[in-house]
Design a protein around this motif. Structure first.
Motif, short mmCIF file in Angstrom:
data_model
loop_
_atom_site.label_atom_id
_atom_site.label_comp_id
_atom_site.label_asym_id
_atom_site.label_seq_id
_atom_site.Cartn_x
_atom_site.Cartn_y
_atom_site.Cartn_z
N LEU A 62 0.85 -1.18 0.00
CA LEU A 62 0.00 0.00 0.00
C LEU A 62 0.89 1.24 0.00
O LEU A 62 1.90 1.28 0.70
CB LEU A 62 -0.89 0.04 1.25
N GLY A 63 0.50 2.24 -0.76
CA GLY A 63 1.22 3.50 -0.77
C GLY A 63 0.40 4.58 -0.12
O GLY A 63 -0.83 4.61 -0.26
N ALA A 64 1.05 5.46 0.61
CA ALA A 64 0.41 6.64 1.20
C ALA A 64 0.88 7.85 0.40
O ALA A 64 2.08 8.05 0.22
CB ALA A 64 0.80 6.78 2.67
N PHE A 65 -0.07 8.63 -0.08
CA PHE A 65 0.23 9.75 -0.96
C PHE A 65 -0.32 11.05 -0.40
O PHE A 65 -1.45 11.10 0.08
CB PHE A 65 -0.38 9.51 -2.35
N ALA A 66 0.49 12.10 -0.50
CA ALA A 66 0.05 13.47 -0.25
C ALA A 66 0.02 14.10 -1.63
O ALA A 66 1.06 14.38 -2.22
CB ALA A 66 1.02 14.19 0.66
N GLY A 67 -1.17 14.23 -2.19
CA GLY A 67 -1.28 14.63 -3.59
C GLY A 67 -0.74 13.50 -4.45
O GLY A 67 -1.13 12.35 -4.30
N ASP A 68 0.20 13.81 -5.33
CA ASP A 68 0.79 12.76 -6.17
C ASP A 68 2.15 12.31 -5.65
O ASP A 68 2.84 11.53 -6.29
CB ASP A 68 0.90 13.22 -7.63
N ARG A 69 2.53 12.78 -4.47
CA ARG A 69 3.84 12.47 -3.88
C ARG A 69 3.70 11.32 -2.89
O ARG A 69 2.90 11.39 -1.95
CB ARG A 69 4.38 13.72 -3.19
N ILE A 70 4.49 10.25 -3.09
CA ILE A 70 4.45 9.13 -2.13
C ILE A 70 5.18 9.56 -0.86
O ILE A 70 6.27 10.12 -0.91
CB ILE A 70 5.04 7.84 -2.73
N VAL A 71 4.53 9.35 0.28
CA VAL A 71 5.12 9.73 1.56
C VAL A 71 5.30 8.52 2.48
O VAL A 71 5.84 8.65 3.57
CB VAL A 71 4.28 10.82 2.25
N GLY A 72 4.86 7.35 2.02
CA GLY A 72 5.05 6.15 2.82
C GLY A 72 4.51 4.94 2.11
O GLY A 72 3.75 5.05 1.14
N LEU A 73 4.95 3.79 2.57
CA LEU A 73 4.38 2.54 2.07
C LEU A 73 4.41 1.50 3.16
O LEU A 73 5.21 1.54 4.08
CB LEU A 73 5.07 2.05 0.79
N GLY A 74 3.46 0.61 3.07
CA GLY A 74 3.38 -0.53 3.98
C GLY A 74 3.23 -1.78 3.13
O GLY A 74 2.57 -1.76 2.09
N SER A 75 3.89 -2.84 3.56
CA SER A 75 3.84 -4.06 2.75
C SER A 75 3.88 -5.29 3.64
O SER A 75 4.30 -5.23 4.79
CB SER A 75 5.02 -4.10 1.78
N PHE A 76 3.40 -6.38 3.07
CA PHE A 76 3.65 -7.68 3.68
C PHE A 76 3.91 -8.70 2.59
O PHE A 76 3.45 -8.55 1.46
CB PHE A 76 2.55 -8.13 4.64
N VAL A 77 4.69 -9.69 2.96
CA VAL A 77 5.02 -10.80 2.08
C VAL A 77 4.71 -12.07 2.85
O VAL A 77 5.22 -12.27 3.97
CB VAL A 77 6.51 -10.78 1.66
N VAL A 78 3.89 -12.92 2.28
CA VAL A 78 3.54 -14.18 2.91
C VAL A 78 4.77 -15.07 2.96
O VAL A 78 5.49 -15.22 1.95
CB VAL A 78 2.39 -14.88 2.15
N LEU A 79 5.03 -15.64 4.12
CA LEU A 79 6.17 -16.54 4.29
C LEU A 79 5.76 -17.96 3.92
O LEU A 79 4.67 -18.17 3.41
CB LEU A 79 6.71 -16.43 5.71
N GLY A 80 6.58 -18.93 4.20
CA GLY A 80 6.34 -20.32 3.80
C GLY A 80 4.95 -20.82 4.13
O GLY A 80 4.34 -21.53 3.35
N THR A 81 4.42 -20.42 5.25
CA THR A 81 3.06 -20.78 5.61
C THR A 81 2.13 -19.65 5.21
O THR A 81 2.52 -18.49 5.21
CB THR A 81 2.93 -21.06 7.12
N THR A 82 0.93 -19.95 4.86
CA THR A 82 0.00 -18.90 4.45
C THR A 82 -0.56 -18.15 5.65
O THR A 82 -1.32 -17.21 5.47
CB THR A 82 -1.17 -19.49 3.63
#
Length: 159
Positions: A62-82
């Protein structure tokens, strides 16, 4: 810096956002890069950004935007187990209150999306000096476990 009148928009990122993700990481001071990656900044930022912007069953960004400028991101990646995913949040270093502004919102939206995919636990490896991220995790309403090993805080968040 975000002003009090600016609106933050949070939206899913995809492959077309790879350059935006690379710009956010390229603008990070070395210390922030170390907090995020636990190693010095990658030399191949475009490749890292493309990997971060993947959009499939194992990745969520997910990206956090102030106008068209990215100001942050959050992510997750599933590991070996779901049921377990590694989570990360990156906030633009120009923000005064990095986690107070929209870090909690990024985390809660990631939790919502993770639960939809059957993920029951987030994990993260943090440098204990990364007090903003440690505080963000500690201030949640979730059950959090943490322990130190070789100078790294290993954190678990029950969703």
């Amino acid at each position: 810096m975000i002003t009090s009148t600016e609106t933050i928009t949070i939206r899913p990122l995809g492959p077309a956002d790879a350059a935006t993700v690379a710009d956010l990481h390229a603008g990070m001071p070395d210390a922030d890069g170390l907090f995020r990656n636990l190693v010095p900044r990658p030399t191949e930022l475009p490749n890292v950004a493309r990997a971060l912007a993947l959009r499939d069953g194992a990745h969520c960004v997910l990206g956090a935007f102030a106008g068209d400028r990215i100001v942050g991101l959050g992510s997750f990646v599933v590991l070996g187990t779901t049921e377990t995913a590694e989570v990360a949040i990156v906030i633009d270093h120009h923000q005064d209150d990095r986690t107070g502004a929209f870090g909690p919102e990024l985390l809660h939206r990631l939790v919502h999306l993770a639960r939809e995919r059957g993920i029951a636990r987030f994990v993260a490896e943090l440098i204990p000096a990364n007090t903003r991220m440690m505080r963000l995790v500690a201030d949640t309403d979730f059950t959090v476990t943490a322990y130190r090993q070789n100078g790294i805080a290993r954190v678990g968040i029950q969703l």
